[in-house]
Design an enzyme around this catalytic site. Structure first.
Site, mmCIF file in Angstrom:
data_model
loop_
_atom_site.group_PDB
_atom_site.id
_atom_site.type_symbol
_atom_site.label_atom_id
_atom_site.label_comp_id
_atom_site.label_asym_id
_atom_site.label_seq_id
_atom_site.Cartn_x
_atom_site.Cartn_y
_atom_site.Cartn_z
ATOM 1 N N CYS A 71 0.826 -1.206 0.000
ATOM 2 C CA CYS A 71 0.000 0.000 0.000
ATOM 3 C C CYS A 71 0.861 1.258 0.000
ATOM 4 O O CYS A 71 1.773 1.391 0.826
ATOM 5 C CB CYS A 71 -0.924 0.009 1.216
ATOM 6 S SG CYS A 71 -2.032 1.440 1.231
ATOM 7 N N CYS A 75 -0.702 5.705 6.383
ATOM 8 C CA CYS A 75 -1.540 5.644 7.595
ATOM 9 C C CYS A 75 -0.725 5.098 8.766
ATOM 10 O O CYS A 75 -0.208 3.981 8.711
ATOM 11 C CB CYS A 75 -2.765 4.784 7.351
ATOM 12 S SG CYS A 75 -3.751 5.308 5.922
ATOM 13 N N CYS A 78 -1.350 1.489 10.478
ATOM 14 C CA CYS A 78 -1.546 0.303 9.641
ATOM 15 C C CYS A 78 -0.246 -0.422 9.334
ATOM 16 O O CYS A 78 0.714 0.169 8.829
ATOM 17 C CB CYS A 78 -2.235 0.710 8.340
ATOM 18 S SG CYS A 78 -2.652 -0.698 7.290
ATOM 19 N N CYS A 115 -16.856 -9.527 4.674
ATOM 20 C CA CYS A 115 -16.191 -8.270 4.343
ATOM 21 C C CYS A 115 -14.934 -8.536 3.525
ATOM 22 O O CYS A 115 -13.972 -9.120 4.037
ATOM 23 C CB CYS A 115 -15.830 -7.524 5.619
ATOM 24 S SG CYS A 115 -17.240 -7.279 6.740
ATOM 25 N N CYS A 147 -19.868 -6.895 2.186
ATOM 26 C CA CYS A 147 -19.318 -5.559 2.376
ATOM 27 C C CYS A 147 -17.961 -5.522 1.690
ATOM 28 O O CYS A 147 -17.152 -6.448 1.863
ATOM 29 C CB CYS A 147 -19.166 -5.246 3.866
ATOM 30 S SG CYS A 147 -18.431 -3.624 4.216
ATOM 31 N N CYS A 207 -20.833 2.175 5.363
ATOM 32 C CA CYS A 207 -20.214 1.722 6.605
ATOM 33 C C CYS A 207 -18.988 2.591 6.842
ATOM 34 O O CYS A 207 -18.110 2.680 5.983
ATOM 35 C CB CYS A 207 -19.818 0.251 6.481
ATOM 36 S SG CYS A 207 -18.874 -0.398 7.878
ATOM 37 N N ARG A 277 -20.568 -1.538 15.863
ATOM 38 C CA ARG A 277 -19.782 -2.774 15.901
ATOM 39 C C ARG A 277 -18.522 -2.571 16.729
ATOM 40 O O ARG A 277 -17.725 -1.687 16.425
ATOM 41 C CB ARG A 277 -19.400 -3.215 14.484
ATOM 42 C CG ARG A 277 -18.676 -4.564 14.440
ATOM 43 C CD ARG A 277 -18.314 -4.966 13.015
ATOM 44 N NE ARG A 277 -19.393 -4.640 12.114
ATOM 45 C CZ ARG A 277 -19.249 -3.925 11.005
ATOM 46 N NH1 ARG A 277 -18.065 -3.477 10.653
ATOM 47 N NH2 ARG A 277 -20.287 -3.663 10.245
#
Length: 332
Positions: A71, A75, A78, A115, A147, A207, A277
């Site tokens: 990626c 962030c 992460c 998901c 999702c 979401c 959640r």
């Protein structure tokens, strides 16, 4: 310094939530800054709201890490980020059969939502084709809601996912607008909001959630709840940072369990009708108090997360049974 909130009428907060009234900033802060002795009365009030909208049902969700690492985003939380040195497995998007195997595992775990999560700034056309092919077969053969979480979307990509049958799209705000530049610099808070708005415009259920424990203030936590209420997110995953060695936030401390419970109650009061959640990091932050989280939240992930382990699925099923709650199964 904590505000000693003994004597606060927490049931008033429940009544406001049920009447569609938003808590004031001062009321929101009073939840987060309440003395720990007030946690049970706070949860009892939050449960009145949760019970009104969801009864004793608990929704189960399962994640598959469909593409790991690789990626370009920075962030700070992460392990899959370009700035992370965490020793994680890295691979390109999984093939259709592996995604289908994951869907079958979700059913075995009694999850109602599967998901499909992929690292990266956003999907390439080829990656989108692969996901769509799997989604169509899952929709045709299994009673699962799907999702997708693939990063920043173009309008055309959102349209294609909706047409393929994706029920919900996840794109978290993660933190407050003011704290965002200290967590990520390669994209903006507004870009995340724009993606959620695109999802809504193309008919998918939005979401979007948060990660607690990244240096935000209590006031910012209330602002996050307000932002998600204003965004009208249908599902709100509340993650608690699981600081991973090799990431910029590796030295961040854990959220105390009692604070985590107050956060979940706050989100129930401010977003009363939404799926709340308790998500990533619940095992290491809430620890033995995990069962209490379901008096405010009505949904959990079962199994592992993206690059961190969850607890055994049987333990989650046992928590739900011991509380006298029941797993919500799809009626598709």
């Amino acid at each position: 310094m904590k505000t000693i909130a003994a004597g606060t009428d927490w049931q008033l907060y429940a009544r406001k939530a049920l009447n569609g009234e938003r808590l004031t900033m001062e009321e929101g802060l009073s939840v987060l800054e309440a003395d720990d002795d007030e946690v049970l009365p706070i949860l009892q009030a939050a449960y009145q709201v949760r019970k009104h909208f969801y009864g004793k049902k608990v929704k189960l969700n399962m994640i598959i890490n469909a593409k790991s690492g690789l990626c370009p985003e920075d962030c700070g939380y992460c392990s899959q980020s370009i700035v992370s040195t965490a020793p994680i497995e890295k691979y390109a998007l999984l093939d259709k059969e592996t995604l289908l195997e994951g869907a079958r595992e979700a059913l075995a775990r009694k999850a109602g939502t599967y998901c499909i999560v992929a690292s990266g700034r956003g999907p390439t056309d080829k990656e989108l084709d692969q996901v769509i092919e799997a989604v169509r077969e899952i929709r045709a053969t299994m009673p699962l809601k799907i999702c997708a979480c693939l990063g920043i979307l173009k309008d055309s990509q959102a349209e294609r996912l909706a047409e393929a049958g994706v029920h919900r799209y996840n794109h978290n705000l993660n933190t407050s607008r003011v704290n965002y530049p200290s967590i990520t610099t390669t994209h903006t808070y507004d870009q995340r909001v724009e993606t959620v708005e695109k999802v809504k415009a193309h008919g998918m259920s939005p979401c979007s959630g948060v990660i607690i424990g990244m240096g935000e203030t209590n006031r910012e936590i209330v602002e996050m709840a307000y932002a998600l209420r204003d965004l009208d997110a249908d599902s709100i995953p509340v993650n608690f940072l699981n600081a991973i060695p090799g990431t910029p936030l590796e030295q961040a401390g854990r959220t105390p369990p009692m604070k985590a419970l107050k956060v979940l109650a706050l989100f129930r009061f401010i977003c009363p009708s939404k799926e709340i959640r308790v998500a990533g990091g619940r095992e290491v932050n809430l620890r033995s108090l995990q069962p209490l989280s379901l008096y405010a939240a009505n949904s959990i992930f079962v199994g592992d997360y993206l690059t961190t382990a969850g607890q055994d699925v049987s333990a989650d099923h046992q928590i739900i049974e011991d509380l006298g709650f029941e797993i919500e199964l799809n009626a598709l």
